[in-house]
Design a protein around this motif. Structure first.
Motif, PDB file in Angstrom:
ATOM      1  N   ALA A   1     -41.398  62.749 -55.611  1.00 28.02           N
ATOM      2  CA  ALA A   1     -40.346  62.118 -56.409  1.00 28.02           C
ATOM      3  C   ALA A   1     -39.266  61.513 -55.515  1.00 28.02           C
ATOM      4  CB  ALA A   1     -39.733  63.147 -57.354  1.00 28.02           C
ATOM      5  N   GLY A   2     -38.866  62.248 -54.451  1.00 25.52           N
ATOM      6  CA  GLY A   2     -37.841  61.731 -53.552  1.00 25.52           C
ATOM      7  C   GLY A   2     -38.304  60.474 -52.825  1.00 25.52           C
ATOM      8  N   THR A   3     -39.551  60.506 -52.346  1.00 25.06           N
ATOM      9  CA  THR A   3     -40.089  59.336 -51.640  1.00 25.06           C
ATOM     10  C   THR A   3     -40.220  58.147 -52.583  1.00 25.06           C
ATOM     11  OG1 THR A   3     -41.346  60.817 -50.192  1.00 25.06           O
ATOM     12  CG2 THR A   3     -42.009  58.507 -50.240  1.00 25.06           C
ATOM     13  N   LEU A   4     -40.668  58.422 -53.811  1.00 25.40           N
ATOM     14  CA  LEU A   4     -40.883  57.354 -54.785  1.00 25.40           C
ATOM     15  C   LEU A   4     -39.572  56.673 -55.176  1.00 25.40           C
ATOM     16  CD1 LEU A   4     -43.266  56.108 -56.369  1.00 25.40           C
ATOM     17  CD2 LEU A   4     -42.743  57.705 -58.225  1.00 25.40           C
ATOM     18  N   SER A   5     -38.468  57.446 -55.231  1.00 23.50           N
ATOM     19  CA  SER A   5     -37.191  56.869 -55.654  1.00 23.50           C
ATOM     20  C   SER A   5     -36.564  56.004 -54.555  1.00 23.50           C
ATOM     21  CB  SER A   5     -36.220  57.980 -56.052  1.00 23.50           C
ATOM     22  OG  SER A   5     -35.921  58.799 -54.937  1.00 23.50           O
ATOM     23  N   MET A   6     -36.912  56.276 -53.277  1.00 26.45           N
ATOM     24  CA  MET A   6     -36.289  55.560 -52.165  1.00 26.45           C
ATOM     25  C   MET A   6     -37.140  54.403 -51.618  1.00 26.45           C
ATOM     26  SD  MET A   6     -33.278  56.742 -51.595  1.00 26.45           S
ATOM     27  CE  MET A   6     -33.006  56.037 -49.976  1.00 26.45           C
ATOM     28  N   ASP A   7     -38.462  54.543 -51.684  1.00 26.64           N
ATOM     29  CA  ASP A   7     -39.344  53.541 -51.073  1.00 26.64           C
ATOM     30  C   ASP A   7     -39.728  52.493 -52.108  1.00 26.64           C
ATOM     31  OD1 ASP A   7     -41.203  52.097 -49.660  1.00 26.64           O
ATOM     32  OD2 ASP A   7     -42.158  53.865 -48.774  1.00 26.64           O
ATOM     33  N   ARG A   8     -39.168  51.299 -51.965  1.00 30.88           N
ATOM     34  CA  ARG A   8     -39.436  50.221 -52.929  1.00 30.88           C
ATOM     35  C   ARG A   8     -40.851  49.684 -52.801  1.00 30.88           C
ATOM     36  NH1 ARG A   8     -35.506  45.679 -51.923  1.00 30.88           N
ATOM     37  NH2 ARG A   8     -36.239  44.960 -53.959  1.00 30.88           N
ATOM     38  N   ASP A   9     -41.498  49.924 -51.649  1.00 26.67           N
ATOM     39  CA  ASP A   9     -42.843  49.381 -51.445  1.00 26.67           C
ATOM     40  C   ASP A   9     -43.909  50.185 -52.198  1.00 26.67           C
ATOM     41  OD1 ASP A   9     -41.809  47.448 -49.774  1.00 26.67           O
ATOM     42  OD2 ASP A   9     -42.000  48.725 -47.988  1.00 26.67           O
ATOM     43  N   LEU A  10     -43.553  51.413 -52.609  1.00 27.03           N
ATOM     44  CA  LEU A  10     -44.513  52.237 -53.337  1.00 27.03           C
ATOM     45  C   LEU A  10     -44.591  51.792 -54.788  1.00 27.03           C
ATOM     46  CD1 LEU A  10     -43.724  55.815 -51.969  1.00 27.03           C
ATOM     47  CD2 LEU A  10     -45.650  54.338 -51.386  1.00 27.03           C
ATOM     48  N   ASN A  11     -45.812  51.806 -55.324  1.00 28.33           N
ATOM     49  CA  ASN A  11     -46.010  51.436 -56.725  1.00 28.33           C
ATOM     50  C   ASN A  11     -45.529  52.579 -57.617  1.00 28.33           C
ATOM     51  OD1 ASN A  11     -47.732  51.402 -59.337  1.00 28.33           O
ATOM     52  ND2 ASN A  11     -47.922  49.326 -58.526  1.00 28.33           N
ATOM     53  N   LEU A  12     -44.581  52.270 -58.519  1.00 32.65           N
ATOM     54  CA  LEU A  12     -43.990  53.299 -59.369  1.00 32.65           C
ATOM     55  C   LEU A  12     -45.025  53.942 -60.285  1.00 32.65           C
ATOM     56  CD1 LEU A  12     -41.319  54.680 -60.104  1.00 32.65           C
ATOM     57  CD2 LEU A  12     -40.965  52.929 -61.843  1.00 32.65           C
ATOM     58  N   THR A  13     -45.947  53.143 -60.810  1.00 37.22           N
ATOM     59  CA  THR A  13     -46.971  53.681 -61.712  1.00 37.22           C
ATOM     60  C   THR A  13     -47.872  54.680 -60.992  1.00 37.22           C
ATOM     61  OG1 THR A  13     -46.984  51.596 -62.954  1.00 37.22           O
ATOM     62  CG2 THR A  13     -48.869  53.081 -63.247  1.00 37.22           C
ATOM     63  N   ASN A  14     -48.288  54.335 -59.787  1.00 35.04           N
ATOM     64  CA  ASN A  14     -49.134  55.251 -59.015  1.00 35.04           C
ATOM     65  C   ASN A  14     -48.393  56.542 -58.671  1.00 35.04           C
ATOM     66  OD1 ASN A  14     -51.172  53.350 -59.078  1.00 35.04           O
ATOM     67  ND2 ASN A  14     -50.693  52.504 -57.046  1.00 35.04           N
ATOM     68  N   GLY A  15     -47.107  56.406 -58.341  1.00 36.40           N
ATOM     69  CA  GLY A  15     -46.324  57.594 -58.016  1.00 36.40           C
ATOM     70  C   GLY A  15     -46.154  58.516 -59.202  1.00 36.40           C
ATOM     71  N   VAL A  16     -45.846  57.944 -60.377  1.00 38.33           N
ATOM     72  CA  VAL A  16     -45.694  58.747 -61.586  1.00 38.33           C
ATOM     73  C   VAL A  16     -47.005  59.431 -61.947  1.00 38.33           C
ATOM     74  CG1 VAL A  16     -45.244  58.642 -64.064  1.00 38.33           C
ATOM     75  CG2 VAL A  16     -43.765  57.393 -62.481  1.00 38.33           C
ATOM     76  N   THR A  17     -48.117  58.711 -61.771  1.00 36.88           N
ATOM     77  CA  THR A  17     -49.434  59.308 -62.029  1.00 36.88           C
ATOM     78  C   THR A  17     -49.668  60.511 -61.130  1.00 36.88           C
ATOM     79  OG1 THR A  17     -50.318  57.147 -62.648  1.00 36.88           O
ATOM     80  CG2 THR A  17     -51.909  58.873 -62.107  1.00 36.88           C
ATOM     81  N   SER A  18     -49.312  60.385 -59.858  1.00 39.75           N
ATOM     82  CA  SER A  18     -49.466  61.498 -58.919  1.00 39.75           C
ATOM     83  C   SER A  18     -48.611  62.690 -59.326  1.00 39.75           C
ATOM     84  CB  SER A  18     -49.087  61.039 -57.508  1.00 39.75           C
ATOM     85  OG  SER A  18     -49.165  62.101 -56.594  1.00 39.75           O
ATOM     86  N   ILE A  19     -47.362  62.430 -59.734  1.00 41.00           N
ATOM     87  CA  ILE A  19     -46.476  63.522 -60.169  1.00 41.00           C
ATOM     88  C   ILE A  19     -47.050  64.219 -61.393  1.00 41.00           C
ATOM     89  CG2 ILE A  19     -44.225  64.009 -61.196  1.00 41.00           C
ATOM     90  CD1 ILE A  19     -43.021  61.929 -59.355  1.00 41.00           C
ATOM     91  N   LEU A  20     -47.576  63.448 -62.355  1.00 41.71           N
ATOM     92  CA  LEU A  20     -48.144  64.038 -63.555  1.00 41.71           C
ATOM     93  C   LEU A  20     -49.352  64.920 -63.237  1.00 41.71           C
ATOM     94  CD1 LEU A  20     -47.931  61.072 -66.106  1.00 41.71           C
ATOM     95  CD2 LEU A  20     -46.583  63.177 -66.100  1.00 41.71           C
TER      96      LEU A  20
END
Length: 286
Positions: free
Chosen positions: A48-67
């Protein structure tokens, strides 16, 4: 969109998502989490911390990983509730360190516990002699539970007074000046009783910050204005005075009654009331 606004939006979205996930997972305290759940929590927080700071990461993929990481312990906990073998496999079992006063050395080695670490944990529980222990076990969450030998256990009120009534937790009947009807009904009381108690203390409902009723029907009141004090509650003293008056009356009748049978009855009643007064005096004077 400016970079800082995007970071704020992503961060708020992830914070809300994590809040919903924690509500879904339940109310386990950190010390009650299994080792696996602890690792999952760290991993989800890192993602979650990396996803909120790194604009290059795809938000959808990050949320899927968290779920995925969050739902896995939820699924395992639901299976654990229904299957003990699976629960033992995932969460582990308690390990006995002391049984019948004897240290189980092989279990200490199994859990990679040195005798120094074991003695340290005992000292944290104010136990300085292994000879005082009847049973000790290392719980699956890492806590050490210890049962002292009977002669080493501190005396409790129940040891001294075995015939005691069941204790009932105090009920909060007024909070922030509002009457709570459900706790009142749980102890068999109503608003009329509450109004009468407030009137005895010369207190208005709007002035009450908190009021609780204990197992004996006694109400304690805390007011918004700390400079004000509720009128002293004299019902106990009046009860004690009335009891003493009855004892005095029966004592007089036991002497002046015309027949021996009546004198004996009055004497018996006086003795019973004196015994009752002796038992109630500590409570009524408290």
């Amino acid at each position: 969109m400016p970079q800082w606004i995007e970071i704020v939006v992503r961060s708020f979205a992830i914070i809300i998502g994590l809040f919903l996930i924690t509500k879904l997972l339940g109310k386990k305290q950190l010390s009650k989490l299994s080792f696996f759940e602890y690792i999952v929590g760290i991993t989800v927080g890192d993602i979650a911390g990396t996803l909120s700071m790194d604009r290059d990461l795809n938000l959808t993929n990050g949320v899927t990983s968290i779920l995925v990481w969050s739902l896995f312990p939820l699924v395992t906990s639901q299976i654990s509730l229904r299957n003990k073998k699976f629960r033992d496999f995932v969460e582990g079992n308690a390990t006995v360190f002391v049984r019948d006063g004897k240290i189980m050395e092989h279990n200490l080695k199994k859990e990679k516990y040195t005798i120094d670490e074991f003695l340290e944990q005992l000292r944290k529980k104010d136990i300085f002699s292994v000879d005082d222990i009847e049973f000790a076990t290392l719980e699956s969450n890492g806590d050490l539970s210890v049962l002292l030998k009977k002669e080493k256990q501190p005396a409790t009120y129940g040891d001294l007074h075995p015939d005691i009534p069941d204790q009932i937790e105090p009920q909060t009947v007024i909070m922030d000046g509002e009457i709570l009807d459900e706790p009142l009904s749980q102890i068999g009381l109503n608003r009329a009783w509450l109004d009468a108690e407030l009137e005895k203390r010369n207190v208005l409902l709007d002035n009450v910050f908190l009021a609780q009723v204990n197992a004996w029907g006694e109400m304690s009141v805390d007011l918004y204005n700390d400079h004000l004090k509720a009128a002293p509650f004299k019902e106990k003293i009046l009860t004690l005075v009335t009891l003493e008056k009855c004892i005095s009356d029966f004592s007089f009748l036991s002497v002046t009654a015309s027949s021996a049978e009546n004198r004996s009855s009055y004497q018996s009643a006086m003795t019973s009331l004196e015994e009752l007064s002796r038992k109630l005096r500590p409570l009524l004077k408290g």
